[in-house]
Design a protein around this motif. Structure first.
Motif, PDB file in Angstrom:
ATOM      1  N   PRO A   1       0.733  -1.273   0.132  1.00 53.11           N
ATOM      2  CA  PRO A   1       0.261   0.014   0.030  1.00 53.11           C
ATOM      3  C   PRO A   1       0.767   1.088  -0.119  1.00 53.11           C
ATOM      4  N   THR A   2       1.951   1.204   0.540  1.00 49.47           N
ATOM      5  CA  THR A   2       3.011   2.366   0.695  1.00 49.47           C
ATOM      6  C   THR A   2       3.912   2.502  -0.313  1.00 49.47           C
ATOM      7  N   GLY A   3       4.095   1.215  -1.169  1.00 49.17           N
ATOM      8  CA  GLY A   3       5.141   1.047  -2.361  1.00 49.17           C
ATOM      9  C   GLY A   3       6.370   0.936  -2.050  1.00 49.17           C
ATOM     10  N   ASN A   4       6.578   0.620  -0.379  1.00 49.25           N
ATOM     11  CA  ASN A   4       7.976   0.472  -0.100  1.00 49.25           C
ATOM     12  C   ASN A   4       8.505  -1.063   0.516  1.00 49.25           C
ATOM     13  N   GLY A   5       7.293  -1.861   0.359  1.00 49.32           N
ATOM     14  CA  GLY A   5       7.823  -3.179   0.886  1.00 49.32           C
ATOM     15  C   GLY A   5       7.368  -3.404   2.479  1.00 49.32           C
ATOM     16  N   HIS A   6       6.647  -2.360   3.183  1.00 50.46           N
ATOM     17  CA  HIS A   6       6.470  -2.582   4.387  1.00 50.46           C
ATOM     18  C   HIS A   6       5.131  -3.094   4.518  1.00 50.46           C
ATOM     19  N   ALA A   7       4.944  -3.837   5.609  1.00 47.88           N
ATOM     20  CA  ALA A   7       3.554  -4.338   5.995  1.00 47.88           C
ATOM     21  C   ALA A   7       3.475  -4.076   7.493  1.00 47.88           C
ATOM     22  N   ALA A   8       2.615  -3.057   7.626  1.00 42.46           N
ATOM     23  CA  ALA A   8       2.376  -2.511   8.965  1.00 42.46           C
ATOM     24  C   ALA A   8       1.797  -3.484   9.786  1.00 42.46           C
TER      25      ALA A   8
ATOM     26  N   LYS B   1      26.661   8.171  -3.535  1.00 45.91           N
ATOM     27  CA  LYS B   1      26.658   7.198  -4.603  1.00 45.91           C
ATOM     28  C   LYS B   1      27.204   6.022  -3.935  1.00 45.91           C
ATOM     29  N   LEU B   2      26.667   4.691  -4.342  1.00 47.84           N
ATOM     30  CA  LEU B   2      27.187   3.465  -3.904  1.00 47.84           C
ATOM     31  C   LEU B   2      27.555   2.730  -5.429  1.00 47.84           C
ATOM     32  N   THR B   3      28.464   2.141  -5.587  1.00 47.53           N
ATOM     33  CA  THR B   3      28.676   1.411  -6.875  1.00 47.53           C
ATOM     34  C   THR B   3      28.803  -0.280  -6.809  1.00 47.53           C
ATOM     35  N   LYS B   4      28.988  -0.935  -5.471  1.00 47.59           N
ATOM     36  CA  LYS B   4      29.408  -2.137  -5.548  1.00 47.59           C
ATOM     37  C   LYS B   4      28.210  -2.646  -4.612  1.00 47.59           C
ATOM     38  N   GLY B   5      27.867  -4.144  -5.324  1.00 52.53           N
ATOM     39  CA  GLY B   5      26.714  -4.933  -4.775  1.00 52.53           C
ATOM     40  C   GLY B   5      25.585  -4.341  -4.700  1.00 52.53           C
ATOM     41  N   ILE B   6      25.019  -3.524  -5.773  1.00 53.72           N
ATOM     42  CA  ILE B   6      23.904  -2.708  -6.052  1.00 53.72           C
ATOM     43  C   ILE B   6      22.705  -3.731  -6.817  1.00 53.72           C
ATOM     44  N   PRO B   7      21.466  -3.822  -6.301  1.00 56.62           N
ATOM     45  CA  PRO B   7      20.797  -4.685  -7.118  1.00 56.62           C
ATOM     46  C   PRO B   7      20.247  -4.324  -8.348  1.00 56.62           C
ATOM     47  N   ALA B   8      20.453  -5.152  -9.709  1.00 59.30           N
ATOM     48  CA  ALA B   8      20.115  -5.007 -10.885  1.00 59.30           C
ATOM     49  C   ALA B   8      18.430  -5.022 -11.129  1.00 59.30           C
ATOM     50  N   ARG B   9      17.797  -5.932 -10.113  1.00 62.68           N
ATOM     51  CA  ARG B   9      16.484  -6.219 -10.356  1.00 62.68           C
ATOM     52  C   ARG B   9      15.578  -5.728  -9.002  1.00 62.68           C
ATOM     53  N   SER B  10      16.277  -6.395  -7.854  1.00 63.96           N
ATOM     54  CA  SER B  10      15.446  -6.200  -6.506  1.00 63.96           C
ATOM     55  C   SER B  10      15.462  -4.892  -6.235  1.00 63.96           C
ATOM     56  N   SER B  11      14.197  -4.241  -5.518  1.00 63.26           N
ATOM     57  CA  SER B  11      14.299  -2.828  -5.236  1.00 63.26           C
ATOM     58  C   SER B  11      14.800  -2.799  -3.664  1.00 63.26           C
ATOM     59  N   PRO B  12      15.405  -1.485  -3.309  1.00 60.24           N
ATOM     60  CA  PRO B  12      15.840  -1.597  -2.050  1.00 60.24           C
ATOM     61  C   PRO B  12      14.752  -1.200  -0.999  1.00 60.24           C
ATOM     62  N   LEU B  13      15.131  -1.518   0.272  1.00 58.00           N
ATOM     63  CA  LEU B  13      14.150  -1.350   1.518  1.00 58.00           C
ATOM     64  C   LEU B  13      14.658  -0.583   2.528  1.00 58.00           C
ATOM     65  N   LEU B  14      13.899   0.494   2.742  1.00 54.56           N
ATOM     66  CA  LEU B  14      14.376   1.505   3.659  1.00 54.56           C
ATOM     67  C   LEU B  14      13.647   1.322   5.012  1.00 54.56           C
ATOM     68  N   ILE B  15      14.373   1.324   6.159  1.00 56.77           N
ATOM     69  CA  ILE B  15      13.805   1.123   7.418  1.00 56.77           C
ATOM     70  C   ILE B  15      14.349   2.138   8.550  1.00 56.77           C
ATOM     71  N   ASP B  16      13.834   3.188   8.571  1.00 60.51           N
ATOM     72  CA  ASP B  16      14.396   4.434   9.269  1.00 60.51           C
ATOM     73  C   ASP B  16      15.400   5.015   8.584  1.00 60.51           C
ATOM     74  N   GLU B  17      16.681   4.929   9.233  1.00 64.88           N
ATOM     75  CA  GLU B  17      17.743   5.154   8.730  1.00 64.88           C
ATOM     76  C   GLU B  17      18.780   4.163   8.134  1.00 64.88           C
ATOM     77  N   LEU B  18      18.328   3.165   8.050  1.00 69.72           N
ATOM     78  CA  LEU B  18      18.887   1.928   7.526  1.00 69.72           C
ATOM     79  C   LEU B  18      18.272   1.459   6.215  1.00 69.72           C
ATOM     80  N   LEU B  19      19.025   1.256   5.186  1.00 69.88           N
ATOM     81  CA  LEU B  19      18.623   0.957   3.998  1.00 69.88           C
ATOM     82  C   LEU B  19      19.329  -0.470   3.465  1.00 69.88           C
ATOM     83  N   PHE B  20      18.584  -1.490   3.083  1.00 75.27           N
ATOM     84  CA  PHE B  20      18.776  -2.831   3.015  1.00 75.27           C
ATOM     85  C   PHE B  20      18.575  -3.136   1.599  1.00 75.27           C
TER      86      PHE B  20
END
Length: 417
Positions: A29-36, A300-319
């Motif tokens: 529902p929020t487009g970010n992969g979170h299930a409240a 910018k980050l250039t290593k270990g970045i997903p080509a297909r999978s979307s990132p997941l943001l949880i507060d100030e941590l990005l997975f």
């Protein structure tokens, strides 16, 4: 001004709190992969914690969308000549609708890793919106299965098949159309399918090869500094638009194409992946106007970045997890690397977050559940029957819905079985 007023009124009318038992578009529902407020199962197998498993005919990588007692997914014959929408009863797994939406005379070839039904649908009360890229878009009455409207003139040359999903915003259905031949963003009236606005990409493609013009991502809607924005990745640029009119607000130029991950927003930054073959992750300040390539990239980050999978943001941590299964946690404000973990297999599905846990799924159906902390502590590893898994999972209530090549699963905690 009339269009802007129409947008604002419609957005106010639909600005309700989406319940945690719905999953209404790609990444929820929020487009970010979170299930409240959800508490999905931690462990499962083919014989443990599976409430039901139902076969899905033909081939499709679209994720399930869920509202009330209905689950909708799309599928297509492997040759792309027939495109379907299927509705499953959430409680029982019974098939409620199996609808042939479009028949395609001469579909473009699609590589084996994609399908003709990869875009995820969008659902709201009474209506589901299915999309097959260049082959058509349709609105379906969820009760009767009646097709309310169709569009088959949003054509483009995908080259590698359709992927970009539509999103609902107020009274509009919005989507990217980024092919080898044409590149634009379009907003349709969700009631009629008529065009409200259409904006061509402002990138100069005259000296750029056709294959470098395409992209497969979808927009996100953000509110920043009192203004609404539609942030939309495309080939060679990520561009922000006024969602009420389609007017361009700012853009960041880059070298990439075939971009698939959906951006996320938080900490006053947009986090977006650039490129498929050599992906980079950029943190962008969304307060600019015009071309802000040289002024508004925070890191910018250039290593270990997903080509297909979307990132997941949880507060100030990005997975995020790259294609080869290297999961990373970075400081979302600074971009500093905080932790890494190697997961089994290749990864295309986007992770989901619930109850302090992150769920990563690889391409053979193995799920790794990790703690949502910088050390990426593994809590559990779960396997379904060895089957291809490219679709991102959905969560509704405490149920996890997982689509593989041949089946749709409902997985529940032991107390709910």
């Amino acid at each position: 001004m009339r269009v802007a007023a129409f947008f604002l009124l419609s957005l106010m009318a639909t600005s309700i709190c989406l319940a945690s038992d719905s999953w209404t578009e790609f990444r929820g529902p929020t487009g970010n992969g979170h299930a409240a407020d959800s508490q999905p199962a931690i462990s499962w197998s083919e014989t443990e914690n599976v409430t039901w498993k139902v076969p899905i005919h033909d081939k499709g990588w679209s994720s399930p969308v869920i509202l009330g007692n209905q689950i909708w997914i799309t599928t297509a014959t492997e040759d792309g000549h027939k495109l379907y929408a299927i509705c499953i009863d959430r409680e029982t797994g019974e098939q409620l609708h199996d609808l042939l939406i479009f028949e395609v005379e001469s579909p473009e070839p699609v590589p084996a890793e994609n399908s003709y039904a990869s875009p995820t649908s969008a659902i709201e009360e009474g209506r589901v919106y299915v999309h097959y890229g260049t082959y058509g878009t349709a609105c379906i009455d969820t009760e009767t299965g009646t097709i309310l409207w169709k569009r088959q003139n949003l054509k483009c040359e995908h080259e590698a098949g359709p992927n970009s999903s539509p999103m609902l915003l107020g009274e509009m259905l919005i989507m990217n159309v980024d092919g080898r031949d044409v590149q634009y963003v379009i907003a349709l009236d969700k009631k009629t399918g008529d065009t409200i606005w259409k904006t061509d990409r402002s990138v100069d493609f005259s000296s750029i090869g056709a294959y470098q013009r395409k992209a497969y991502s979808m927009p996100i809607h953000i509110s920043f500094d009192g203004n609404e924005q539609l942030v939309s990745p495309g080939g060679r640029a990520i561009i922000s638009y006024d969602p009420s009119t389609g007017k361009e607000l700012w853009k960041i130029l880059h070298r990439g194409w075939s971009i698939a991950p959906r951006p996320v927003f938080g900490n006053d930054l947009v986090y977006a992946v650039m490129d498929h073959d050599h992906p980079e992750l950029w943190a962008i300040r969304p307060d600019g106007r015009g071309d802000v390539t040289d002024s508004h990239i925070e890191w910018k980050l250039t290593k270990g970045i997903p080509a297909r999978s979307s990132p997941l943001l949880i507060d100030e941590l990005l997975f995020f997890v790259d294609r080869k299964g290297i999961a990373s946690c970075v400081d979302a404000v600074s971009g500093e690397s905080l932790g890494k973990a190697r997961l089994d297999g290749n990864h295309s599905a986007s992770p989901v977050y619930a109850d302090g846990r992150i769920y990563f799924f690889n391409e053979t159906g193995k799920a790794t559940v990790v703690k949502a902390s910088s050390d990426l502590e593994v809590i559990a590893e779960n396997e379904l029957t060895n089957d291809i898994l490219m679709a991102s999972p959905a969560i509704a209530g405490d149920s996890l819905f997982v689509r593989t090549a041949g089946s749709l699963y409902r997985i529940d905690p032991p107390t709910e079985k």
